[in-house]
Write a protein that holds these residues in place. Sequence first.
Motif, mmCIF file in Angstrom:
data_model
loop_
_atom_site.group_PDB
_atom_site.id
_atom_site.type_symbol
_atom_site.label_atom_id
_atom_site.label_comp_id
_atom_site.label_asym_id
_atom_site.label_seq_id
_atom_site.Cartn_x
_atom_site.Cartn_y
_atom_site.Cartn_z
ATOM 1 N N MET A 1 66.942 58.594 34.654
ATOM 2 C CA MET A 1 65.612 58.553 35.227
ATOM 3 C C MET A 1 65.102 57.122 35.304
ATOM 4 S SD MET A 1 63.878 60.759 36.592
ATOM 5 C CE MET A 1 62.554 61.849 36.683
ATOM 6 N N MET A 2 65.434 56.344 34.302
ATOM 7 C CA MET A 2 64.995 54.953 34.267
ATOM 8 C C MET A 2 65.682 54.145 35.364
ATOM 9 S SD MET A 2 62.998 53.033 32.736
ATOM 10 C CE MET A 2 62.650 51.381 32.283
ATOM 11 N N VAL A 3 66.940 54.493 35.661
ATOM 12 C CA VAL A 3 67.695 53.785 36.698
ATOM 13 C C VAL A 3 67.014 53.954 38.045
ATOM 14 C CG1 VAL A 3 69.909 53.685 37.893
ATOM 15 C CG2 VAL A 3 69.847 54.018 35.433
ATOM 16 N N ARG A 4 66.510 55.121 38.304
ATOM 17 C CA ARG A 4 65.834 55.379 39.573
ATOM 18 C C ARG A 4 64.596 54.498 39.731
ATOM 19 N NH1 ARG A 4 65.046 61.324 41.662
ATOM 20 N NH2 ARG A 4 67.219 60.938 42.060
ATOM 21 N N LYS A 5 63.870 54.301 38.649
ATOM 22 C CA LYS A 5 62.689 53.437 38.708
ATOM 23 C C LYS A 5 63.080 51.992 38.973
ATOM 24 C CE LYS A 5 59.717 56.294 35.856
ATOM 25 N NZ LYS A 5 58.883 56.383 34.685
ATOM 26 N N VAL A 6 64.175 51.564 38.345
ATOM 27 C CA VAL A 6 64.653 50.196 38.561
ATOM 28 C C VAL A 6 65.090 50.018 40.007
ATOM 29 C CG1 VAL A 6 66.456 48.555 37.929
ATOM 30 C CG2 VAL A 6 65.268 49.840 36.154
ATOM 31 N N VAL A 7 65.789 51.021 40.552
ATOM 32 C CA VAL A 7 66.220 50.953 41.951
ATOM 33 C C VAL A 7 65.002 50.882 42.868
ATOM 34 C CG1 VAL A 7 67.346 52.260 43.807
ATOM 35 C CG2 VAL A 7 68.452 52.047 41.587
ATOM 36 N N ASN A 8 64.001 51.669 42.575
ATOM 37 C CA ASN A 8 62.771 51.615 43.373
ATOM 38 C C ASN A 8 62.150 50.231 43.344
ATOM 39 O OD1 ASN A 8 62.877 54.229 44.259
ATOM 40 N ND2 ASN A 8 61.546 55.027 42.658
ATOM 41 N N LEU A 9 62.120 49.632 42.182
ATOM 42 C CA LEU A 9 61.515 48.303 42.066
ATOM 43 C C LEU A 9 62.365 47.225 42.724
ATOM 44 C CD1 LEU A 9 60.151 48.386 38.412
ATOM 45 C CD2 LEU A 9 58.824 48.388 40.521
ATOM 46 N N VAL A 10 63.664 47.295 42.548
ATOM 47 C CA VAL A 10 64.545 46.231 43.030
ATOM 48 C C VAL A 10 64.837 46.352 44.529
ATOM 49 C CG1 VAL A 10 66.884 45.288 42.797
ATOM 50 C CG2 VAL A 10 65.571 45.876 40.777
ATOM 51 N N VAL A 11 64.917 47.567 45.050
ATOM 52 C CA VAL A 11 65.312 47.754 46.452
ATOM 53 C C VAL A 11 64.131 48.115 47.344
ATOM 54 C CG1 VAL A 11 66.751 49.135 48.000
ATOM 55 C CG2 VAL A 11 67.653 48.408 45.805
ATOM 56 N N LEU A 12 63.401 49.138 46.967
ATOM 57 C CA LEU A 12 62.377 49.668 47.870
ATOM 58 C C LEU A 12 61.153 48.768 48.004
ATOM 59 C CD1 LEU A 12 62.600 53.466 47.028
ATOM 60 C CD2 LEU A 12 63.663 52.211 48.904
ATOM 61 N N ILE A 13 60.735 48.148 46.940
ATOM 62 C CA ILE A 13 59.560 47.270 47.013
ATOM 63 C C ILE A 13 59.832 46.071 47.926
ATOM 64 C CG2 ILE A 13 57.989 45.813 45.687
ATOM 65 C CD1 ILE A 13 57.417 48.607 44.898
ATOM 66 N N PRO A 14 60.944 45.335 47.741
ATOM 67 C CA PRO A 14 61.216 44.234 48.677
ATOM 68 C C PRO A 14 61.405 44.711 50.120
ATOM 69 C CG PRO A 14 62.533 43.965 46.709
ATOM 70 C CD PRO A 14 61.889 45.311 46.624
#
Length: 115
Positions: A1-14
């Motif tokens: 679950m934590m990995v998904r949040k990191v992916v959201n921050l690293v990929v989707l935000i930029p």
Amino acid sequence: MMVRKVVNLVVLIPLAIVLVVLCVANRQTVTLALNPFRPEDQMLSTSAPFFVFLFLAFLLGALVGGFAVWLSQGKHRKRARIEARSAARWESEADKHKKRADDVVANQLPKLSSR
């Protein structure tokens, strides 16, 4: 679950930031002509701000990519369904044997207590 949040921050935000910057920079109206032989044909062309076409291309890519992944995962979903049915059959078989064993114990108990 934590990995998904990191992916959201690293990929989707930029990615969202880049899309917003592209939208602000590409507000001029452009014409999309769908007739390659007569681009001036008004029947098969549409005009809109360029960022609309960028968003539509991004949305279409996401949908096509999602559909491709869904198709490629079909064999795994099928196997999961088969395994779930098999597990349900084994569970009902175990319940049947447990009930049968309980009935045998219940029938033996009065005989043992009368001795």
